[in-house]
Design a protein around this motif. Sequence first.
Motif, mmCIF file in Angstrom:
data_model
loop_
_atom_site.group_PDB
_atom_site.id
_atom_site.type_symbol
_atom_site.label_atom_id
_atom_site.label_comp_id
_atom_site.label_asym_id
_atom_site.label_seq_id
_atom_site.Cartn_x
_atom_site.Cartn_y
_atom_site.Cartn_z
ATOM 1 N N UNK A 176 7.701 3.777 -11.373
ATOM 2 C CA UNK A 176 7.769 3.794 -9.919
ATOM 3 C C UNK A 176 8.746 2.720 -9.463
ATOM 4 N N UNK A 177 9.118 2.751 -8.201
ATOM 5 C CA UNK A 177 10.046 1.769 -7.651
ATOM 6 C C UNK A 177 9.293 0.577 -7.063
ATOM 7 N N UNK A 178 9.844 -0.613 -7.268
ATOM 8 C CA UNK A 178 9.321 -1.834 -6.663
ATOM 9 C C UNK A 178 10.246 -2.213 -5.509
ATOM 10 N N UNK A 179 9.705 -2.182 -4.294
ATOM 11 C CA UNK A 179 10.494 -2.485 -3.110
ATOM 12 C C UNK A 179 10.298 -3.933 -2.685
ATOM 13 N N UNK A 180 11.394 -4.628 -2.428
ATOM 14 C CA UNK A 180 11.363 -6.020 -1.961
ATOM 15 C C UNK A 180 12.061 -6.099 -0.613
ATOM 16 N N UNK A 181 11.354 -6.635 0.382
ATOM 17 C CA UNK A 181 11.926 -6.839 1.710
ATOM 18 C C UNK A 181 11.927 -8.332 2.018
ATOM 19 N N UNK A 182 13.109 -8.858 2.260
ATOM 20 C CA UNK A 182 13.269 -10.292 2.555
ATOM 21 C C UNK A 182 13.628 -10.427 4.029
ATOM 22 N N UNK A 183 12.756 -11.089 4.770
ATOM 23 C CA UNK A 183 12.924 -11.237 6.218
ATOM 24 C C UNK A 183 13.150 -9.894 6.900
ATOM 25 N N UNK A 184 12.365 -8.897 6.477
ATOM 26 C CA UNK A 184 12.399 -7.581 7.102
ATOM 27 C C UNK A 184 13.490 -6.658 6.616
ATOM 28 N N UNK A 185 14.380 -7.115 5.753
ATOM 29 C CA UNK A 185 15.473 -6.297 5.232
ATOM 30 C C UNK A 185 15.200 -5.941 3.776
ATOM 31 N N UNK A 186 15.298 -4.649 3.485
ATOM 32 C CA UNK A 186 15.127 -4.243 2.092
ATOM 33 C C UNK A 186 16.289 -4.763 1.254
ATOM 34 N N UNK A 187 15.969 -5.544 0.240
ATOM 35 C CA UNK A 187 17.000 -6.081 -0.648
ATOM 36 C C UNK A 187 16.902 -5.496 -2.051
ATOM 37 N N UNK A 271 2.016 6.933 -0.934
ATOM 38 C CA UNK A 271 1.008 5.948 -0.560
ATOM 39 C C UNK A 271 1.175 4.666 -1.376
ATOM 40 N N UNK A 272 0.824 3.553 -0.784
ATOM 41 C CA UNK A 272 0.905 2.269 -1.470
ATOM 42 C C UNK A 272 -0.084 2.237 -2.631
ATOM 43 N N UNK A 273 0.373 1.803 -3.797
ATOM 44 C CA UNK A 273 -0.471 1.800 -4.985
ATOM 45 C C UNK A 273 -1.378 0.572 -5.033
ATOM 46 N N UNK A 274 -0.790 -0.603 -4.832
ATOM 47 C CA UNK A 274 -1.516 -1.860 -4.966
ATOM 48 C C UNK A 274 -1.764 -2.547 -3.621
ATOM 49 N N UNK A 275 -1.304 -1.936 -2.519
ATOM 50 C CA UNK A 275 -1.187 -2.681 -1.280
ATOM 51 C C UNK A 275 0.031 -3.579 -1.382
ATOM 52 N N UNK A 276 0.370 -4.253 -0.305
ATOM 53 C CA UNK A 276 1.602 -5.059 -0.280
ATOM 54 C C UNK A 276 1.314 -6.547 -0.404
ATOM 55 N N UNK A 277 2.233 -7.249 -1.055
ATOM 56 C CA UNK A 277 2.307 -8.700 -0.957
ATOM 57 C C UNK A 277 3.187 -9.003 0.250
ATOM 58 N N UNK A 278 2.693 -9.809 1.165
ATOM 59 C CA UNK A 278 3.439 -10.135 2.386
ATOM 60 C C UNK A 278 3.221 -11.617 2.680
ATOM 61 N N UNK A 279 4.161 -12.446 2.259
ATOM 62 C CA UNK A 279 3.981 -13.893 2.311
ATOM 63 C C UNK A 279 5.074 -14.580 3.123
ATOM 64 N N UNK A 280 4.720 -15.718 3.684
ATOM 65 C CA UNK A 280 5.665 -16.545 4.406
ATOM 66 C C UNK A 280 5.812 -17.901 3.714
ATOM 67 N N UNK A 281 7.041 -18.385 3.637
ATOM 68 C CA UNK A 281 7.323 -19.703 3.051
ATOM 69 C C UNK A 281 7.016 -20.788 4.078
#
Length: 284
Positions: A176-187, A271-281
């Motif tokens: 499956x694909x792992x999606x990473x969004x940094x400050x709201x932008x898919x990177x 559908x989301x498999x694991x739910x999302x990690x959504x963290x702030x520095x």
Amino acid sequence: GFLSPQLEDLYATLNSGKARHAFAFDPKLCMAPLPRAYQWADGSAYLNHVELVRRARNSEVPASFYQDPLMYQGGSDDFLGPCDDAHFASADWGIDFESEIAVVTGDVEMSTGPEQALESIRLLMLVNDWSLRNLIPAELAKGFGFFQSKPATAFGPVAVTPDELGEAWAGGRVHLNVESQWNGKRVGLCAAGDEMTFHFGQLIAHIAKTRRVRAGSVVGSGTVSNKDWARGYSCIAEKRAIETIETGAPQTAFMQDGHRIRIEVKGKDGHSVFGAIDQQVRVS
């Protein structure tokens, strides 16, 4: 093994709408699925990532790396929840996310081979393996590996059994694909399956070469990485390596106070498999 059938019954009851005391799921209330673990061992199973980093500094990948996986022993006493802020004392440390997948094992005997090790996998999780890139060179120069440069690791809100992935779980890899969004932008939208050089059975067998692996051990894949640069990246260090290869110097800075990272894997059904990690520095 004892609890699994009971959890399966609860799962079926909940999904049928008949579970007593059911409540709405809120990932913001979640700790890591295992807030503490007996062991956290993270590999570097995507050799493309290693190749890029080495190429950026004009260094070749040793032939042995393709036969014997890289792995480090991380801290497992303080895992972060999926929506916990990530606190650092200085932005000068080179704050970087790393989007990964991990498995949780049952008991594994010493000298267990890769295929048998696959049978020990009980759960899969989503990972953000925080790294402090500017601390890494000095630590590695000491010859003892990572320590201060690897702060607390974060995990997605839900751990799932392999059967939940269906056909996407094959050959010890998550296709499956792992999606990473940094400050709201898919990177990054990186494929986790085909380019994983060492599958999870091989990573577990690497640990078990000289010791028993106890149930509840967490084993990570390392940064998900693809040869197709159009898929983006799962850590800033890889982006900086690509920039160095293309232009001679990195252009992208590491994370700063207030930056956010969101990591998610969606199944074939969307559908989301694991739910999302959504963290702030948070830097203080």
